[in-house]
Design an enzyme around this catalytic site. Structure first.
Site, short mmCIF file in Angstrom:
data_model
loop_
_atom_site.label_atom_id
_atom_site.label_comp_id
_atom_site.label_asym_id
_atom_site.label_seq_id
_atom_site.Cartn_x
_atom_site.Cartn_y
_atom_site.Cartn_z
N PRO A 39 0.79 -1.24 0.00
CA PRO A 39 0.00 0.00 0.00
C PRO A 39 0.82 1.28 0.00
O PRO A 39 0.83 2.04 0.98
CB PRO A 39 -0.82 -0.13 1.28
CG PRO A 39 0.09 -0.88 2.21
CD PRO A 39 0.80 -1.88 1.33
N CYS A 40 1.47 1.59 -1.10
CA CYS A 40 2.24 2.82 -1.18
C CYS A 40 1.35 4.06 -1.11
O CYS A 40 1.85 5.17 -0.88
CB CYS A 40 3.11 2.84 -2.43
SG CYS A 40 2.25 2.54 -3.98
#
Length: 256
Positions: free
Chosen positions: A164-165
């Site tokens: 989850p950047c």
């Protein structure tokens, strides 16, 4: 029982015996080991394309960001040097992960360098609905001074949504950019329950950390502990140094 050489059955050739011992039967999924498969799947950002091999998902992009499918697949073949064909089913765990109801499926990050893998591993530890600055990721990855390089590594994240950047934000509290646009980043964070208006207000006020005067603990504003602090006991700080100077200690969960 051992083989005894006879006139009809000479002693086995040791070289052939050694080669026989090294041989393994062909796997039942030999094709899957040499050909990667791609699938379409639904996500919070609309349809995505995912490409996976025997080791796990290697690449994921939104259809809108990927553009023309055939061009996308040809670029994959060129970059990874592997053929790719439609898969019969999504990789195990992909659909629950995209729905937010499960952890990530198996991922194949063998084409990613060591530094980038450390950055992605740190990013994967950020809980849903929370955000951390690039500097936090750099520190957690073991490279506290490599903040700019962290941004570059996340911009090349091969499996966004799965790692989850979108939960990594600027040091000033602003959301910053995202692979498929800042709007997609906001959509994902809002879908996870993050109060974007509050994030913006805190950033504008220069508040980077929130402390509780009853516990003496200071957290990132999105930490689940910070969300429980009532207005009467909430204290804002511009930095960890200022919080420490006021007698606060960092949260053990969000580790500001």
């Amino acid at each position: 029982m051992t083989d005894t050489p006879t006139a009809d059955r000479p002693a086995p050739d040791p070289l052939l015996a050694g080669l026989r011992d090294l041989a393994e039967p062909a796997p039942t999924t030999l094709t899957d080991r040499v050909v990667d498969g791609w699938v379409r799947a639904p996500s919070p950002l609309g349809e995505v394309y995912a490409v996976a091999g025997a080791g796990g998902v290697r690449l994921l992009r939104t259809a809108a960001h990927a553009g023309d499918l055939e061009v996308f697949l040809e670029e994959y073949r060129t970059r990874h040097g592997r053929p790719v064909r439609p898969a019969t089913r999504p990789p195990r765990g992909l659909l629950p992960a995209l729905r937010g109801t499960g952890g990530p499926p198996e991922l194949d990050l063998t084409d990613v360098g060591d530094f980038a893998r450390q950055v992605l591993a740190a990013t994967a530890r950020i809980p849903a609905g929370q955000v951390r600055p690039y500097g936090w990721v750099a520190r957690e990855a073991g490279h506290p001074k490599a903040v700019r390089a962290v941004g570059t590594a996340l911009a090349r994240n091969p499996v966004p949504l799965l790692i989850p950047c979108h939960r990594v934000v600027r040091g000033d509290g602003g959301l910053g950019q995202y692979l498929s646009g800042a709007g997609d980043k906001a959509t994902l964070l809002a879908g996870e329950g993050l109060d974007l208006d509050r994030v913006a207000d805190l950033a504008a006020a220069g508040t980077r950390l929130i402390g509780s005067d009853t516990t003496g603990v200071v957290c990132f504003p999105s930490c689940h502990h910070a969300r429980r602090i009532t207005d009467a006991h909430r204290r804002g700080f511009a930095s960890l140094d200022r919080a420490r100077a006021a007698g606060y200690r960092p949260c053990r969960d969000c580790r500001p």
